[in-house]
Design a protein around this motif. Structure first.
Motif, PDB file in Angstrom:
ATOM      1  N   LEU A 291     -44.072   2.943  -1.530  1.00 25.44           N
ATOM      2  CA  LEU A 291     -45.290   2.175  -2.291  1.00 25.44           C
ATOM      3  C   LEU A 291     -44.737   0.617  -2.504  1.00 25.44           C
ATOM      4  CD1 LEU A 291     -47.971   1.643  -3.581  1.00 25.44           C
ATOM      5  CD2 LEU A 291     -46.864   2.457  -5.782  1.00 25.44           C
ATOM      6  N   LEU A 292     -43.472   0.318  -2.816  1.00 26.97           N
ATOM      7  CA  LEU A 292     -43.147  -0.958  -3.226  1.00 26.97           C
ATOM      8  C   LEU A 292     -42.304  -1.475  -1.967  1.00 26.97           C
ATOM      9  CD1 LEU A 292     -41.586  -0.170  -6.691  1.00 26.97           C
ATOM     10  CD2 LEU A 292     -43.765  -1.239  -6.058  1.00 26.97           C
ATOM     11  N   GLU A 293     -42.085  -0.736  -0.861  1.00 28.53           N
ATOM     12  CA  GLU A 293     -41.445  -1.293   0.214  1.00 28.53           C
ATOM     13  C   GLU A 293     -39.936  -1.795  -0.324  1.00 28.53           C
ATOM     14  OE1 GLU A 293     -43.915  -4.163   1.865  1.00 28.53           O
ATOM     15  OE2 GLU A 293     -45.144  -2.779   2.943  1.00 28.53           O
ATOM     16  N   VAL A 294     -39.114  -0.711  -0.948  1.00 23.88           N
ATOM     17  CA  VAL A 294     -37.793  -1.020  -1.168  1.00 23.88           C
ATOM     18  C   VAL A 294     -36.824  -0.062  -0.589  1.00 23.88           C
ATOM     19  CG1 VAL A 294     -38.405  -2.333  -3.282  1.00 23.88           C
ATOM     20  CG2 VAL A 294     -38.078   0.192  -3.164  1.00 23.88           C
ATOM     21  N   VAL A 295     -35.531  -0.537  -0.352  1.00 22.27           N
ATOM     22  CA  VAL A 295     -34.412   0.191   0.038  1.00 22.27           C
ATOM     23  C   VAL A 295     -33.324   0.041  -0.380  1.00 22.27           C
ATOM     24  CG1 VAL A 295     -35.561   0.553   2.525  1.00 22.27           C
ATOM     25  CG2 VAL A 295     -34.056  -1.330   2.027  1.00 22.27           C
ATOM     26  N   GLN A 296     -32.409   0.831  -0.267  1.00 24.64           N
ATOM     27  CA  GLN A 296     -30.864   0.241  -0.970  1.00 24.64           C
ATOM     28  C   GLN A 296     -30.263  -0.794  -0.063  1.00 24.64           C
ATOM     29  OE1 GLN A 296     -29.329   1.602  -3.277  1.00 24.64           O
ATOM     30  NE2 GLN A 296     -30.635   3.530  -3.773  1.00 24.64           N
ATOM     31  N   GLN A 297     -29.671  -1.752  -0.743  1.00 22.92           N
ATOM     32  CA  GLN A 297     -29.056  -2.889  -0.114  1.00 22.92           C
ATOM     33  C   GLN A 297     -27.852  -2.485   0.968  1.00 22.92           C
ATOM     34  OE1 GLN A 297     -26.682  -3.993  -3.840  1.00 22.92           O
ATOM     35  NE2 GLN A 297     -26.055  -5.391  -2.392  1.00 22.92           N
ATOM     36  N   GLU A 298     -27.798  -3.055   2.150  1.00 17.61           N
ATOM     37  CA  GLU A 298     -27.157  -2.607   3.168  1.00 17.61           C
ATOM     38  C   GLU A 298     -25.766  -3.343   3.221  1.00 17.61           C
ATOM     39  OE1 GLU A 298     -29.007  -3.151   6.729  1.00 17.61           O
ATOM     40  OE2 GLU A 298     -30.551  -1.869   6.466  1.00 17.61           O
ATOM     41  N   ILE A 299     -25.816  -4.708   2.656  1.00 17.62           N
ATOM     42  CA  ILE A 299     -24.498  -5.510   2.480  1.00 17.62           C
ATOM     43  C   ILE A 299     -24.185  -5.224   1.187  1.00 17.62           C
ATOM     44  CG2 ILE A 299     -23.632  -7.787   2.618  1.00 17.62           C
ATOM     45  CD1 ILE A 299     -26.114  -8.364   4.541  1.00 17.62           C
ATOM     46  N   LYS A 300     -22.754  -5.026   1.101  1.00 20.81           N
ATOM     47  CA  LYS A 300     -22.162  -4.992  -0.247  1.00 20.81           C
ATOM     48  C   LYS A 300     -21.690  -6.232  -0.628  1.00 20.81           C
ATOM     49  CE  LYS A 300     -18.305  -2.619  -2.593  1.00 20.81           C
ATOM     50  NZ  LYS A 300     -16.992  -1.526  -2.237  1.00 20.81           N
ATOM     51  N   THR A 301     -22.303  -6.751  -1.755  1.00 18.64           N
ATOM     52  CA  THR A 301     -22.221  -7.976  -2.349  1.00 18.64           C
ATOM     53  C   THR A 301     -21.269  -8.015  -3.730  1.00 18.64           C
ATOM     54  OG1 THR A 301     -24.177  -7.839  -3.627  1.00 18.64           O
ATOM     55  CG2 THR A 301     -24.292  -8.941  -1.471  1.00 18.64           C
ATOM     56  N   TYR A 302     -20.363  -6.811  -4.040  1.00 21.30           N
ATOM     57  CA  TYR A 302     -19.805  -6.574  -4.977  1.00 21.30           C
ATOM     58  C   TYR A 302     -18.326  -6.075  -4.939  1.00 21.30           C
ATOM     59  CZ  TYR A 302     -21.747  -1.975  -4.864  1.00 21.30           C
ATOM     60  OH  TYR A 302     -22.271  -0.926  -4.186  1.00 21.30           O
TER      61      TYR A 302
END
Length: 302
Positions: A291-302
């Protein structure tokens, strides 16, 4: 300021009179003052989204704090020059009262400027504090939906949307001073504990590289002030502070009933050969993700 420079300084006579100073009200005064200057720590919440954070975070903090200090000092000098102490205390809206006496032609502009200032504060708060929920979810301390980002805008949309009912619930309380005391207790308690944790971490691991360093007396003094103010506030406003303390302590059973149990289930799954059945939460997460069009982040920024 022009009035003050012309010699009208009668309102500043005995400006530092200590007869009305009450020790038990100092923590609440610190809460109000620290709230006005507390925007500096929000930069650390968006560290992952900054370019060269080791340079830009200290620079942003230094420039912003100096700018706010100068601006607030000049504003307060203007208020007290025109209104006086009793008028400031009796006024429901100091800026409006100031304009009514000094610049009557701008009376309709001040509410708009105040609304824009509040909007900017709300925007900055939602932008930064939603990252706390985002990281908590990413660390397994919050439902996994809130660790997802929008597929096109790359923003933590579920975490941002969760801020709306939380802010609405706080606004419904109505009294800004009670809300400030209630909210400031948990804020400065955890800021003080976080600073204390950094001091301990730096002492235990001196070999680790720090992006930027400050003299040790700065975090030590800051930690002492934060924890002392939090401790004294129990005497100043016991009702609201007790409510805030109860909400903080309520996190312990929630942690052990959810996060700790979840970690135990993961360990049990690794040790057993039979995977657990798919819970309802996974189904709801999947539907909300679509519904929200969200996914887990692919690029690790931490």
């Amino acid at each position: 300021l022009f009035i003050s420079s012309a010699g009208h300084t009668e309102n500043f006579q005995d400006a530092f009179d200590r007869q009305s100073l009450v020790l038990d009200k100092l923590p609440l005064a610190f809460y109000a003052g620290m709230f006005a200057y507390s925007g500096w720590f929000q930069t650390s919440f968006v560290r992952e989204e900054l370019v060269r954070p080791e340079r830009n975070i200290p620079l942003a903090v230094i420039v912003s704090v100096i700018t706010v200090i100068v601006g607030y000092m000049l504003t307060n000098v203007s208020y007290y020059t025109v209104l006086g102490t009793q008028d400031v205390l009796a006024s429901p809206a100091v800026a409006v009262s100031f304009v009514q006496r000094a610049f009557k032609s701008l009376i309709s502009v001040v509410p708009v400027l105040v609304a824009l200032s509040c909007f900017g504060t709300m925007n900055g708060g939602i932008f930064t504090f939603s990252r706390t929920l985002f990281v908590a979810s990413r660390e397994g301390q919050w439902p996994p939906l809130f660790s997802m980002i929008h597929i096109r805008r790359h923003t933590p949309l579920p975490a941002v949307m969760l801020m709306f009912p939380l802010v609405t619930a706080m606004v419904c309380i109505g009294d800004i001073y009670h809300l400030m005391n209630f909210f400031s207790f948990s804020r400065w308690l955890f800021i003080g504990l976080a600073t204390l944790g950094l001091i301990v971490h730096r002492h235990r691991h001196p070999e680790l590289r720090s992006p930027f360093k400050v003299p040790l007396f700065v975090p030590v003094s800051f930690t002492i002030i934060c924890l002392f103010t939090v401790a004294m506030s129990f005497y100043s406003d016991p009702v609201n502070i007790s409510i805030g303390c109860t909400m903080v302590l309520s996190g312990f059973p929630v942690y052990y009933l959810t996060i700790h149990r979840q970690m135990s289930n993961v360990l049990w799954t690794k040790l057993s050969s039979f995977p657990p059945p798919r819970p309802l939460s996974d189904y709801l997460t999947h539907k909300l993700q679509l519904l929200l069009e969200v996914v887990q982040q692919e690029i690790k920024t931490y």
